[in-house]
Design a protein around this motif. Structure first.
Motif, PDB file in Angstrom:
ATOM      1  N   ILE A 307      40.620  38.199  37.834  1.00 59.13           N
ATOM      2  CA  ILE A 307      41.417  37.139  38.457  1.00 59.13           C
ATOM      3  C   ILE A 307      42.511  37.745  39.325  1.00 59.13           C
ATOM      4  N   LEU A 308      43.198  38.747  38.789  1.00 58.56           N
ATOM      5  CA  LEU A 308      44.233  39.441  39.548  1.00 58.56           C
ATOM      6  C   LEU A 308      43.662  40.030  40.843  1.00 58.56           C
ATOM      7  N   VAL A 311      42.773  37.270  43.591  1.00 58.76           N
ATOM      8  CA  VAL A 311      43.978  36.818  44.304  1.00 58.76           C
ATOM      9  C   VAL A 311      44.502  37.932  45.210  1.00 58.76           C
ATOM     10  N   VAL A 360      46.306  33.498  32.464  1.00 60.13           N
ATOM     11  CA  VAL A 360      45.571  33.292  33.713  1.00 60.13           C
ATOM     12  C   VAL A 360      46.549  32.974  34.844  1.00 60.13           C
ATOM     13  N   ILE A 361      47.529  32.106  34.563  1.00 59.71           N
ATOM     14  CA  ILE A 361      48.540  31.770  35.576  1.00 59.71           C
ATOM     15  C   ILE A 361      49.361  33.009  35.938  1.00 59.71           C
ATOM     16  N   SER A 363      48.387  36.139  35.709  1.00 60.25           N
ATOM     17  CA  SER A 363      47.536  37.062  36.455  1.00 60.25           C
ATOM     18  C   SER A 363      47.417  36.637  37.920  1.00 60.25           C
ATOM     19  N   ALA A 364      47.356  35.326  38.161  1.00 62.75           N
ATOM     20  CA  ALA A 364      47.255  34.841  39.536  1.00 62.75           C
ATOM     21  C   ALA A 364      48.522  35.157  40.327  1.00 62.75           C
TER      22      ALA A 364
END
Length: 509
Positions: A307-308, A311, A360-361, A363-364
């Protein structure tokens, strides 16, 4: 208007053709160099259990690898100048494969430090810098696009390596995974094979003539040294030694311009970045272990790095477009300072994420901040020192940064061992990066003010006729005095001017 062709190259770069194959190879080399230390963290938990070591001890593996990758920049430059990019990258890929294959048979943590940290890290160092150099040889007008595509290999590689490492670990264990990773890293040799040499058609003739001239010069110097047996030849001997020392200093300055330490903007950038890297890599190294620590399964923890990276892929070109706009470009240093402080703020808020959704938030937002910093890391340095001194500036900066890169993750691991909680590591990194961003913002504001003041004084001096008249009168007075001295002082003037010709006019001697 197309940019002018660099006279140093001696040829016109093709800006395409085989150059796109070079970009593809560079994306592989750059991707492995930047991504492999991050993706390697998947094996931390298992290695801790096998060797019964602490978090700080396991963190030294990636710290040594990153520090060797950054600190090996000068070695890579010397080898590229001597042998070219293709053999250096291929040799680096061979070192990476040997390092990881040897790590599969390690029986202690010290052996892992050597195999994974030093050997693999040096191989990655020999892949990173030659790849960037080859893009500059094949591209001129389209060089920003080529560099952007090559640098995009880092987040793309992170998207694939993180889940791949988890799959390999579940299927073959950590020793079998290391063997397979060693084979995968051998693809750097394939990438290096794509770096077809390019340049003027007659470099070998020039090199041969130069070498013959050097041999003749060495022979003459040897013959002169054999004849120096009387005391009257001692001044000439000292003169030759001084010239040799001066030539040695000039050769060193060809690689590293130490006069940059007198540059105010460079010093501000150097101090801020050295402080920033103390907390730059630790969060991404401990992200997956932190997720496993709070009860998240292995595949979901590895997916956080993907995920990182996703983005990050979007953030880098977007940041480049924003930084190139007419509103941000004149004050790009402020934008860079904001990116660092934003990165630190994300780490300060990370301990609040106690669930997988929260991570998750995080990591974004971390990927966004990480991509912003990486996109402007070298652009801001070039904005400060200019393109002519950029190569030396990068070498000096990477040498200084490797110290904090080496110490950052182990300090974070020590905090985890001491308090038994990951939140103190994230808080430390957040505080350090917020301080670094604040320092750069304040000092860049001071630097901009001083530059504006100096420019204003320079214009006022040029527009003031009294200053110009005073300088002309002083020059005329000095000319009259030298004319009035007469011919009897001519030998004295020649003795005073002689040393200047020897120092400033090296070619005349």
């Amino acid at each position: 208007m197309s940019p002018p062709v660099s006279l140093d190259l001696g040829y016109v770069p093709p800006d395409g053709g085989w150059g796109w194959a070079v970009v593809f190879g560079a994306s592989i080399s750059v991707g492995f160099a930047y991504t492999f230390p991050k993706a390697f963290t998947i094996y931390f938990k298992e290695l801790q259990a096998v060797y019964s070591i602490s978090y700080s001890q396991i963190a030294w593996i990636t710290s040594i690898m990153c520090a060797t990758t950054y600190g090996g920049g000068p070695i890579s430059s010397i080898l590229v100048n001597r042998y070219g990019s293709r053999p250096v990258v291929m040799f680096g890929g061979l070192l990476c494969g040997i390092g990881m294959a040897s790590a599969a048979f390690c029986t202690s943590i010290m052996q892992l430090y050597i195999c994974v940290g030093f050997i693999t890290g040096l191989g990655l160092a020999l892949n990173l810098q030659p790849s960037v150099i080859m893009i500059g040889k094949y591209f001129l007008k389209r060089r920003p696009i080529a560099n952007g595509l090559a640098m995009a290999g880092s987040p793309v590689m992170l998207c694939t390596l993180a889940p791949l490492n988890q799959f390999l670990f579940d299927s073959f264990g950590w020793r079998g995974s290391f063997l397979i990773l060693g084979a995968i890293l051998l693809n750097c040799c394939v990438a290096g094979a794509l770096f077809r040499p390019i340049g003027p058609g007659t470099p070998s003739v020039k090199t041969q003539v130069t070498e013959e001239g050097k041999c003749a010069l060495k022979q003459e110097v040897t013959e002169d040294a054999m004849e120096m047996s009387s005391p009257t030849n001692l001044p000439m001997k000292n003169k030759t030694e001084e010239e040799g020392d001066r030539d040695c200093c000039e050769k060193i300055n060809q690689y590293l311009d130490f006069s940059l330490f007198k540059h105010r903007g460079f010093l501000i950038y150097l101090i801020g970045n050295v402080l920033m890297f103390l907390g730059f890599f630790a969060p991404i190294i401990f992200l997956a272990p932190y997720a496993k620590h709070i009860g998240i399964d292995e595949y979901s923890a590895a997916f956080l790095l993907s995920i990182l990276a996703i983005v990050d892929i979007i953030a880098r070109p977007t940041t480049g477009i924003i930084a190139n706009s007419k509103w941000v470009r004149p004050r790009i240093q402020y934008f860079f300072s904001f990116s660092i402080a934003f990165n630190g703020t994300c780490h300060l808020l990370c301990p609040l994420a106690s669930s997988y959704t929260g991570l998750v938030i995080y990591s974004a937002f971390f990927g966004l901040a990480f991509g912003m910093v990486c996109a402007m890391l070298f652009e801001t340095l070039m904005d400060l020192v200019g393109a002519a001194r950029f190569t030396s500036a990068v070498g000096l900066v990477t040498i200084a940064e490797c110290c904090t890169i080496l110490l950052g993750p182990p300090i974070g691991g020590t905090l985890i061992d001491t308090f038994g909680d990951y939140k103190y590591m994230f808080i430390k990194c957040g505080v350090v990066m917020v301080l670094a961003g604040t320092f750069l913002f304040i000092m860049n504001y001071y630097n901009y003010r001083m530059l504006a003041k100096e420019e204003k004084e320079r214009k006022a001096k040029e527009e003031d006729p009294k200053t110009v008249r005073t300088e002309n009168e002083g020059r005329n007075t000095w000319t009259k005095e030298t004319t009035r001295d007469g011919p009897e002082l001519e030998p004295l003037r020649e003795e005073q001017e002689g040393p200047k010709k020897e120092v400033n006019g090296i070619i005349e001697v």
